[in-house]
Design a protein around this motif. Structure first.
Motif, PDB file in Angstrom:
ATOM      1  N   ASP A  21      68.374  13.924 -21.961  1.00 47.22           N
ATOM      2  CA  ASP A  21      69.587  14.356 -21.261  1.00 47.22           C
ATOM      3  C   ASP A  21      69.320  15.477 -20.269  1.00 47.22           C
ATOM      4  O   ASP A  21      70.176  15.784 -19.435  1.00 47.22           O
ATOM      5  CB  ASP A  21      70.670  14.779 -22.259  1.00 47.22           C
ATOM      6  N   ASP A  22      68.145  16.107 -20.325  1.00 46.18           N
ATOM      7  CA  ASP A  22      67.801  17.159 -19.373  1.00 46.18           C
ATOM      8  C   ASP A  22      66.608  16.764 -18.517  1.00 46.18           C
ATOM      9  O   ASP A  22      65.830  17.609 -18.070  1.00 46.18           O
ATOM     10  CB  ASP A  22      67.536  18.489 -20.091  1.00 46.18           C
ATOM     11  N   ALA A  23      66.473  15.454 -18.292  1.00 49.70           N
ATOM     12  CA  ALA A  23      65.393  14.942 -17.449  1.00 49.70           C
ATOM     13  C   ALA A  23      65.970  14.042 -16.364  1.00 49.70           C
ATOM     14  O   ALA A  23      66.986  13.374 -16.569  1.00 49.70           O
ATOM     15  CB  ALA A  23      64.374  14.162 -18.288  1.00 49.70           C
ATOM     16  N   THR A  24      65.326  14.024 -15.207  1.00 49.04           N
ATOM     17  CA  THR A  24      65.758  13.171 -14.100  1.00 49.04           C
ATOM     18  C   THR A  24      64.601  12.284 -13.669  1.00 49.04           C
ATOM     19  O   THR A  24      63.447  12.715 -13.627  1.00 49.04           O
ATOM     20  CB  THR A  24      66.243  13.993 -12.889  1.00 49.04           C
ATOM     21  N   LEU A  25      64.927  11.039 -13.362  1.00 58.28           N
ATOM     22  CA  LEU A  25      63.917  10.079 -12.924  1.00 58.28           C
ATOM     23  C   LEU A  25      63.463  10.378 -11.506  1.00 58.28           C
ATOM     24  O   LEU A  25      64.282  10.676 -10.624  1.00 58.28           O
ATOM     25  CB  LEU A  25      64.490   8.667 -12.962  1.00 58.28           C
ATOM     26  N   ASP A  26      62.157  10.302 -11.264  1.00 52.85           N
ATOM     27  CA  ASP A  26      61.655  10.321  -9.897  1.00 52.85           C
ATOM     28  C   ASP A  26      62.029   9.015  -9.215  1.00 52.85           C
ATOM     29  O   ASP A  26      62.295   7.999  -9.865  1.00 52.85           O
ATOM     30  CB  ASP A  26      60.140  10.480  -9.896  1.00 52.85           C
ATOM     31  N   ASP A  27      62.036   9.029  -7.880  1.00 55.19           N
ATOM     32  CA  ASP A  27      62.328   7.823  -7.121  1.00 55.19           C
ATOM     33  C   ASP A  27      61.347   6.712  -7.503  1.00 55.19           C
ATOM     34  O   ASP A  27      60.146   6.955  -7.666  1.00 55.19           O
ATOM     35  CB  ASP A  27      62.224   8.095  -5.617  1.00 55.19           C
ATOM     36  N   ASP A  28      61.878   5.504  -7.654  1.00 55.37           N
ATOM     37  CA  ASP A  28      61.088   4.310  -7.952  1.00 55.37           C
ATOM     38  C   ASP A  28      60.470   4.310  -9.347  1.00 55.37           C
ATOM     39  O   ASP A  28      59.604   3.477  -9.644  1.00 55.37           O
ATOM     40  CB  ASP A  28      59.970   4.105  -6.916  1.00 55.37           C
ATOM     41  N   ALA A  29      60.907   5.216 -10.222  1.00 50.44           N
ATOM     42  CA  ALA A  29      60.355   5.237 -11.580  1.00 50.44           C
ATOM     43  C   ALA A  29      60.656   3.942 -12.322  1.00 50.44           C
ATOM     44  O   ALA A  29      59.790   3.407 -13.030  1.00 50.44           O
ATOM     45  CB  ALA A  29      60.905   6.432 -12.347  1.00 50.44           C
ATOM     46  N   LEU A  30      61.866   3.421 -12.179  1.00 55.71           N
ATOM     47  CA  LEU A  30      62.211   2.193 -12.889  1.00 55.71           C
ATOM     48  C   LEU A  30      61.511   0.977 -12.302  1.00 55.71           C
ATOM     49  O   LEU A  30      61.268  -0.007 -13.012  1.00 55.71           O
ATOM     50  CB  LEU A  30      63.733   1.985 -12.886  1.00 55.71           C
ATOM     51  N   ARG A  31      61.166   1.028 -11.037  1.00 55.05           N
ATOM     52  CA  ARG A  31      60.369  -0.059 -10.455  1.00 55.05           C
ATOM     53  C   ARG A  31      59.019  -0.147 -11.158  1.00 55.05           C
ATOM     54  O   ARG A  31      58.508  -1.241 -11.424  1.00 55.05           O
ATOM     55  CB  ARG A  31      60.170   0.161  -8.958  1.00 55.05           C
ATOM     56  N   SER A  32      58.459   1.008 -11.486  1.00 55.48           N
ATOM     57  CA  SER A  32      57.180   1.028 -12.201  1.00 55.48           C
ATOM     58  C   SER A  32      57.327   0.439 -13.597  1.00 55.48           C
ATOM     59  O   SER A  32      56.428  -0.239 -14.094  1.00 55.48           O
ATOM     60  CB  SER A  32      56.665   2.473 -12.292  1.00 55.48           C
ATOM     61  N   VAL A  33      58.477   0.693 -14.240  1.00 51.40           N
ATOM     62  CA  VAL A  33      58.724   0.122 -15.565  1.00 51.40           C
ATOM     63  C   VAL A  33      58.763  -1.401 -15.470  1.00 51.40           C
ATOM     64  O   VAL A  33      58.125  -2.107 -16.277  1.00 51.40           O
ATOM     65  CB  VAL A  33      60.045   0.672 -16.148  1.00 51.40           C
ATOM     66  N   ARG A  34      59.483  -1.912 -14.496  1.00 51.07           N
ATOM     67  CA  ARG A  34      59.578  -3.368 -14.346  1.00 51.07           C
ATOM     68  C   ARG A  34      58.202  -3.986 -14.090  1.00 51.07           C
ATOM     69  O   ARG A  34      57.863  -5.041 -14.639  1.00 51.07           O
ATOM     70  CB  ARG A  34      60.526  -3.720 -13.200  1.00 51.07           C
ATOM     71  N   SER A  35      57.425  -3.330 -13.255  1.00 51.39           N
ATOM     72  CA  SER A  35      56.106  -3.851 -12.930  1.00 51.39           C
ATOM     73  C   SER A  35      55.198  -3.867 -14.156  1.00 51.39           C
ATOM     74  O   SER A  35      54.488  -4.849 -14.409  1.00 51.39           O
ATOM     75  CB  SER A  35      55.479  -2.984 -11.826  1.00 51.39           C
ATOM     76  N   ARG A  36      55.240  -2.796 -14.935  1.00 51.58           N
ATOM     77  CA  ARG A  36      54.356  -2.710 -16.104  1.00 51.58           C
ATOM     78  C   ARG A  36      54.727  -3.759 -17.148  1.00 51.58           C
ATOM     79  O   ARG A  36      53.847  -4.385 -17.747  1.00 51.58           O
ATOM     80  CB  ARG A  36      54.443  -1.312 -16.701  1.00 51.58           C
ATOM     81  N   PHE A  37      56.016  -3.992 -17.371  1.00 55.78           N
ATOM     82  CA  PHE A  37      56.440  -4.937 -18.406  1.00 55.78           C
ATOM     83  C   PHE A  37      56.361  -6.391 -17.950  1.00 55.78           C
ATOM     84  O   PHE A  37      56.678  -7.291 -18.724  1.00 55.78           O
ATOM     85  CB  PHE A  37      57.855  -4.606 -18.878  1.00 55.78           C
ATOM     86  N   ALA A  38      55.916  -6.611 -16.723  1.00 55.78           N
ATOM     87  CA  ALA A  38      55.629  -7.990 -16.323  1.00 55.78           C
ATOM     88  C   ALA A  38      54.456  -8.538 -17.117  1.00 55.78           C
ATOM     89  O   ALA A  38      54.283  -9.758 -17.226  1.00 55.78           O
ATOM     90  CB  ALA A  38      55.326  -8.035 -14.824  1.00 55.78           C
ATOM     91  N   ASP A  39      53.657  -7.651 -17.681  1.00 60.65           N
ATOM     92  CA  ASP A  39      52.560  -8.056 -18.563  1.00 60.65           C
ATOM     93  C   ASP A  39      53.119  -8.246 -19.970  1.00 60.65           C
ATOM     94  O   ASP A  39      53.573  -7.280 -20.599  1.00 60.65           O
ATOM     95  CB  ASP A  39      51.484  -6.969 -18.569  1.00 60.65           C
TER      96      ASP A  39
END
Length: 321
Positions: free
Chosen positions: A102-120
């Motif tokens: 709750d006291d953290a903010t995502l960097d830009d494109d952080a969720l894109r990296s999640v999607r890319s990693r879980f493609a494996d």
């Protein structure tokens, strides 16, 4: 007569993310909103954002009336971060659950990296990079980088990007939802409750995932990065030593809850390699060297205290009535 063209194999359906933010105090409401604001622009149409409020009706009402783009739910389990996260998992419908403090903010494109990693398909979980955002602008002069985990952030000795890890840091982690369901989520015996600085629920989760899914991996992904607010109250020597002691107690509970030898494998390597080299590394900064030594001493004292407490409790339970 020409042969029909071969039918292309169907493309894998797009990955759906469920981002879960757990919160418990109105003192952080602006930080919760910042976490939400950093997440919403990165969501695809099929994704969802769930904010779990841990037993605080006033905070729930305030967020419910002011937040757009997120589902605000009450924790349905016992008070504490583990219970709130389990509520988030039970509410989620995505393929992957992304946990954000709750006291953290995502960097830009952080969720894109999640999607890319879980493609494996062999990846069952990932741990992101957690950068401290010190309220005072910088860390205290005495604070050793080896103890970044005290404030929930990265620390010296973490593996490189793409390396396999035992468990992620809780401020930025993502796990396949079905895998979390299989292991029963997070243990209610571990984890922070309000301001009480316990932990290790992510460690037990990582161990359980490895046992249940031995052919998969949990890896570190430094492109999945967050900025983690570190308040001034968490930069005092008193908090530092208290957090170290409670981490030791949590490690003792972790060891009691699992029979696998991997329970403390990372800690043994960390103490033998990182802390010993850290004393030499900080030899020209005596305050940091002393903080490192006392941090290790207090963590060890907490572990011993927790181990004795657990054994006494087990002895009382085994004693005939």
């Amino acid at each position: 007569m020409s042969l029909p063209s071969p039918t292309a194999s169907p493309a894998a359906p797009p990955l759906r993310l469920s981002v879960v933010i757990c919160c418990y105090t109105a003192d952080r409401i602006e930080q919760v909103r910042a976490a939400i604001d950093s997440t919403v622009p990165q969501l695809n149409d099929i994704d969802e954002l769930i904010v779990v409020v841990d037993h605080n009706d006033d905070l729930h009402a305030a967020l419910h009336s002011s937040v757009v783009g997120a589902r605000i739910v009450r924790s349905t389990e016992d008070r504490g971060l583990s219970g709130a996260r389990n509520t988030g998992v039970a509410t989620a419908t995505g393929d992957v659950v992304v946990f954000l403090d709750d006291d953290a903010t995502l960097d830009d494109d952080a969720l894109r990296s999640v999607r890319s990693r879980f493609a494996d398909p062999q990846i069952v979980g990932i741990g992101g990079a957690v950068t401290p955002a010190w309220q005072g602008g910088r860390s205290p002069d005495w604070f050793p980088s080896e103890f970044g985990w005290v404030v929930g952030c990265d620390y010296r000795g973490l593996p490189d990007d793409g390396a396999e890890i035992r468990n992620p840091i809780g401020a930025a982690m993502a796990v396949r939802r079905e895998a979390l369901d299989t292991i029963g989520g997070f243990s209610p015996h571990l984890g922070r409750r309000g301001t009480f600085p316990a932990g290790c629920e992510e460690t037990l989760m990582g161990i359980a995932l490895r046992q249940s899914f031995p052919d998969t991996s949990i890896v570190r992904d430094t492109s999945f990065r967050v900025s983690h607010h570190v308040s001034d109250e968490r930069t005092s020597v008193r908090y530092y030593l208290h957090r170290c002691f409670q981490e030791g107690r949590s490690k003792a509970m972790l060891a009691a809850l699992t029979s696998t030898g991997s329970a403390l494998s990372s800690e043994k390597s960390y103490a033998a390699k990182i802390l010993t080299s850290g004393v030499w590394r900080h030899r020209r900064a005596p305050a940091r060297a002393l903080a490192l030594i006392f941090g290790f001493v207090f963590t060890t004292a907490g572990f011993v205290t927790g181990t004795v407490t657990n054994r006494l409790a087990a002895h009382r339970e085994d004693r005939p009535q």
